[in-house]
Each structure stands twice: as C-alpha cells, then as structure tokens.
Write a protein that holds these residues in place. Structure first.
Motif, mmCIF file in Angstrom:
data_model
loop_
_atom_site.group_PDB
_atom_site.id
_atom_site.type_symbol
_atom_site.label_atom_id
_atom_site.label_comp_id
_atom_site.label_asym_id
_atom_site.label_seq_id
_atom_site.Cartn_x
_atom_site.Cartn_y
_atom_site.Cartn_z
ATOM 1 N N THR A 56 0.866 -1.180 0.000
ATOM 2 C CA THR A 56 0.000 0.000 0.000
ATOM 3 C C THR A 56 0.901 1.227 0.000
ATOM 4 N N GLU A 57 0.327 2.352 -0.286
ATOM 5 C CA GLU A 57 1.114 3.588 -0.318
ATOM 6 C C GLU A 57 1.776 3.870 1.026
ATOM 7 N N GLU A 58 1.092 3.507 2.115
ATOM 8 C CA GLU A 58 1.611 3.782 3.461
ATOM 9 C C GLU A 58 2.646 2.751 3.913
ATOM 10 N N SER A 59 2.713 1.631 3.231
ATOM 11 C CA SER A 59 3.604 0.536 3.639
ATOM 12 C C SER A 59 5.060 0.853 3.339
ATOM 13 N N LEU A 60 5.923 0.144 4.037
ATOM 14 C CA LEU A 60 7.332 0.149 3.659
ATOM 15 C C LEU A 60 7.472 -0.714 2.411
#
Length: 177
Positions: A56-60
């Motif tokens: 996801t965009e928020e993931s590392l």
C-alpha cells in the motif's frame, strides 16, 4: 567456615538459573541463525526489480522492510545489549536501501546478523537480568532479545505479503526462527 557454607549455598541455589540463562542464550543464537537463513532466502527470491514494491502507499517497500530489520537488529543488539551509541534512523545511511543493490542489502543484513550473534555469544548470563528503558517501559535484556525476534518476524511477514502480491510463492516456513 560460615562464609564457606553461605558461598556454597549461593552457588548451589543459583546454578539452575545460570543454566537456564545459558540455555536462553544458546536458544537465541539458534533462532537468530535460523532467522538469518530464512530472511536471506526471502530476500534472494524477490527479483531486484520488485524491491521497491509497496503493498500500500503507506507501507514500507520490500527493500525498506529488509533494511529496517537490519537497523532494528543492529540497534537492539549493538546499542541496547552492547552499549554502543545508537544510530539515528532518520539520518542513517547504512540501513537505508537508497543506492544499494539487492546483493549489497543482503550482504549488509548477513553481516548484521553475524555481529549480533557474536555479541550474544559474549553475553555473560547474569547480564540478561539487567533492565533497560525500552520506549518508556522497563525491559530486561532477555526480554529485549524476545522483542527483537518478534520485530524481525513482523517485518519479514510484510515482505512475504509483498512476494504473494507479486505472484511469487514464498519459501516454506522454517520452524524455530
């Protein structure tokens, strides 16, 4: 004579604890060695062109998770257990994936495991009872090793999800890591 009796009693009553702590160190070393093998297998199986993949965009990204494991391994072992001055995550370049190849990242992780295991081999069992500040909580060095193992598993699991989302089948789970 009284002192000799007291010393003998102390040695007899504390030896099971020392044995348990030595077993904890041996078990922790075995777990780190197994974790290293599995993590490096996971890292090797992901194609280098997918290392920037984020679930996801928020993931590392895959590479950020890999290098974050290395940073945390270094911080927990060398700074908390070994008393070396801590690296600063925001300014550290050793454990940032930028401008590193897959092979360079894997070599850094392998070296970090080697250093952590060597440090653990030199731990005096009684040191495991020393308590430290851990993000505002008091934790023994023994607990810190257990927290480290959980942290490695947490981020490695995110890497496995990235592999699955890219159509790859992760390596079979290896017990006791």
């Amino acid at each position: 004579m009284k002192n000799l009796i007291v010393i003998t009693l102390l040695l007899l009553t504390s030896s099971p604890l020392i044995a348990q702590q030595n077993e904890f160190i041996d078990d922790s070393i075995e777990r780190l060695e197994n974790s290293r093998k599995y993590l490096l297998l996971v890292a090797d199986m992901m194609p280098e062109e997918k290392y920037d993949y984020k679930a996801t965009e928020e993931s590392l990204s895959f590479s950020e998770n890999l290098m974050h494991i290395g940073f945390a391994l270094d911080w927990h072992s060398q700074s908390l257990i070994g008393n070396r001055e801590a690296r600063v995550y925001q300014t550290d370049t050793i454990f940032k994936p930028a401008n590193k190849t897959k092979e360079e990242m894997m070599a850094r992780i392998d070296q970090t495991f080697t250093e952590a295991i060597a440090l653990l081999q030199d731990v005096v069992p009684a040191e495991l009872n020393i308590e430290l500040d851990y993000f505002g909580s008091t934790r023994s060095k023994r607990q810190i090793y257990m927290l480290l193992a959980d942290h490695i598993t947490h981020h490695r699991a995110q890497m496995l999800v990235s592999m699955r989302l890219n159509g790859l089948v992760p390596p079979r789970y290896v017990l006791y890591q």
